[in-house]
Enzyme design. Structure first.
Site, PDB file in Angstrom:
ATOM      1  CD  GLU A 175      -1.349  -6.901   4.649  1.00 18.86           C
ATOM      2  OE1 GLU A 175      -1.631  -5.782   5.110  1.00 18.86           O
ATOM      3  OE2 GLU A 175      -0.922  -7.062   3.479  1.00 18.86           O
ATOM      4  CB  CYS A 218      -0.976  -0.037   1.182  1.00 21.09           C
ATOM      5  SG  CYS A 218      -2.362   1.117   1.025  1.00 21.09           S
ATOM      6  CG  HIS A 274      -3.566  -3.986   2.674  1.00 22.06           C
ATOM      7  ND1 HIS A 274      -2.686  -3.588   3.648  1.00 22.06           N
ATOM      8  CD2 HIS A 274      -4.123  -2.848   2.178  1.00 22.06           C
ATOM      9  CE1 HIS A 274      -2.700  -2.268   3.759  1.00 22.06           C
ATOM     10  NE2 HIS A 274      -3.566  -1.798   2.871  1.00 22.06           N
TER      11      HIS A 274
END
Length: 625
Positions: free
Chosen positions: A555, A426, A553
């Protein structure tokens, strides 16, 4: 005519058609691990063959977690539907491998807004709508609020989250906060009513409490739990199972004491003692027959099987035995609280275990890398740069505001110039672009308009559709599609040579499309774009061992045993094994990786090792078998 009653099997099937609820509450102190406990209970029930969904109740007045400081509440977890929710929903998704919705996170703000919206539409015409009041006679809750809570729970519990049709069998509900908190009172009252509403045999309450050990006497003390249970009973809820947090397993005499004074069977008292990693918690629950206790309360003893946790057990044991290190430096703004970057930590852990490496994370406050820190706090400055220079890989995560931005730019420059594997997420991607524009293209004033609205070289700009007046829920949120542009890029190979991926986003600013050509002419490669081709999603430096930035993102979709592609690539590159990962076919196998070779800093090793990965989940992009 003889009327025959239902057989036992018919009764069991009928019972299974009605939703079962498991409520997890906490007592004594906050931070006991209710979220991990609820996730582990869900995993255990799933391992017994049940379909499980989860709900998290947060008693704060915020509508969602999106506008809260990470220092106050940890990371904001983002769902596919764009919901900005409590980080515990991330635990649920990782443990259960499900996709939740924004409605799976209930807040006081959402409930009040729901009730007030109905009042404005005239649904309560003629009625006085009130919030709970504290009176001398006790707590009086007007039904509008408690009814709304119960209806919300029943509605959301029916939403399938595992990719299958039809509702789940069991809904695990976690009540945030601690029993006795005034802000939780409406939910406690509603859940008390709800237990009667769904009926006996359909509601199980598990109370997570603390059994401390005082160093002076070395004895496990039960009084805090006794008082917590007494308070819970005084509010109309009686625990069926006690999950006691302690440093060691509870002594038998302690269990007997708790059983006597808390009115809970000794067989229903479980110890959650300290373990090497949280993957052991479901195994603790299984070994103490927690599933059998839950099934007994929910009348499900004959329609389930013994939990199948072989793969989970193997992974937990492998994690404990890893000793070959990989050192990753996280350069961020909120490094004082690890929960701020919880999903990044988990994604790094999943990837390092998959590569057979023991993860070490060095936290570097970005502002400590800046020139001002050298003057004001030289010790912190030296320590920060020492950690950065000793790292095998660098992660620059997302964030907001200009504090520490220059330090992040310096970290990206250090990684680029010294060929250290780098992953920017990001804001970390935007930082990589700004640094490249300044250092390589010579645009000394290159910046984001977030930090310098008047910059003459705006590499990063505010998205046209964003709101500049309202902050909550106005970002580009949720799952968005990214199309790969370069078939020979590292990112497309890591994602299994797919043509597109779906990843979760949370941002207001983007790379300036008017500067893309200039940046690419200078050597950057934008290897992923949105469906319009105007929004940059992935950037790479082709001649670098591993230098990738992503606007999304990744993750948030990493799972134990199913590591996220980009984090797997980072760890592999940090260990000099990236070529082996890029060229491998993914197989569903867990092996104990060889660990007899030296790890070379900055990603230069001699030979790739075996990688643990899973064929039923294509690099964490939601492709299930």
């Amino acid at each position: 005519m003889l009327l025959m009653g239902p057989t036992d099997t018919e009764t069991e099937v009928g019972n299974m058609k009605k939703m079962k609820y498991v409520l997890v509450t906490g007592g004594v102190v906050s931070g006991l691990g209710k979220g991990v406990t609820a996730s582990s209970i869900g995993l255990l029930l799933k391992a017994c063959g049940l379909r499980v969904t989860c709900i998290k109740i947060d008693p704060y007045l915020n509508n969602d977690a999106g506008t809260m400081s990470p220092f106050e509440h940890g990371e904001v977890f983002v769902l596919d539907d764009g919901g900005e929710v409590d980080l515990d929903l991330g635990n649920y998704e990782r443990f259960l491998d499900v996709k939740l919705t924004r409605d799976n996170n209930i807040t006081t703000g959402k409930i009040y807004q729901f009730v007030l919206d109905k009042e404005r539409k005239g649904d309560y015409l003629g009625k006085t709508v009130q919030v709970p009041l504290i009176a001398q006679a006790g707590l009086k809750v007007v039904p509008h609020i408690t009814d709304a809570i119960q209806e919300w729970i029943e509605r959301v519990a029916m939403i399938p989250v595992d990719g299958k049709e039809g509702p789940a069998d069991v809904c695990v509900i976690e009540l945030g906060g601690t029993i006795g908190d005034i802000e939780s009172m409406p939910f406690i009252e509603a859940l008390g009513q709800f237990s009667c509403r769904v009926g006996a045999g359909n509601f199980c309450l598990i109370h997570v409490s603390l059994v401390p050990v005082l160093n002076v006497v070395g004895e496990q003390k039960t009084k805090p739990t006794q008082h917590s249970v007494r308070g819970l009973r005084g509010l109309g809820l009686a625990p069926n199972i006690l999950a006691c947090r302690s440093t060691t397993a509870l002594d038998d005499n302690v269990k007997e004491k708790l059983s006597q004074f808390c009115n809970v069977s000794a067989e229903h008292i479980i110890t959650l003692y300290d373990v090497p990693n949280i993957w052991h918690i479901p195994l603790l629950l299984r070994d103490q027959k927690a599933h059998e206790a839950i099934f007994k309360v929910l009348n499900l003893p004959s329609v389930t099987k013994e939990p199948s946790l072989k793969e989970w057990t193997t992974r937990a044991e492998i994690c404990d035995k890893l000793h070959e290190p990989v050192r990753i430096c996280i350069v961020g703004k909120y490094t004082g609280l690890s929960d701020t970057y919880l999903s990044i930590l988990k994604a790094l852990l999943h990837a390092s275990v998959a590569c057979g490496k023991k993860l070490f994370v060095d936290w570097v406050p970005a502002s400590d890398l800046e020139d001002m820190a050298e003057k004001e706090n030289p010790d912190a400055y030296k320590a920060a740069w020492k950690l950065l220079k000793s790292a095998d890989g660098v992660v620059v995560p997302g964030g907001f505001g200009d504090r520490g931005v220059q330090g992040k730019i310096l970290a990206a420059k250090h990684a680029r110039e010294n060929r250290i594997p780098y992953l920017g997420i990001c804001l970390g991607m935007q930082i990589a672009v700004i640094e490249f524009a300044r250092s390589v293209l010579g645009l000394k004033d290159a910046n984001s308009t977030e930090f310098d609205p008047n910059t003459r070289s705006p590499c990063v700009i505010f998205m046209p559709e964003g709101s500049k007046t309202h902050m909550g829920g106005t970002m580009r949120l949720g799952s968005r599609r990214t199309y790969f542009q370069a078939p020979d890029s590292k990112s497309v190979k890591l994602y299994g040579n797919r043509s597109f991926i779906d990843e979760r986003h949370r941002h207001r600013f983007e790379v300036n499309p008017d500067m893309v050509a200039q940046l690419e002419n200078g050597g950057l490669s934008f290897t992923g774009k949105d469906e319009t081709g105007q929004r940059m999603e992935i950037v790479e430096l082709p001649d670098h061992p591993y230098y990738i930035g992503v606007q999304f993102h990744p993750e948030f979709k990493s799972r134990p045993g199913k590591p996220c592609a980009l984090f797997l690539g980072l760890i592999a590159a940090a260990c000099g094994e990236l070529d082996g990962v890029l060229g491998e076919k993914v197989e569903c196998e867990i092996v104990n990786c060889p660990s007899n070779k030296k790890v070379y800093q900055n990603g230069f090793a001699t030979k790739p090792e075996n990688i643990i990965r899973d064929s039923v989940y294509s690099y964490c992009n939601g492709v299930h078998s």
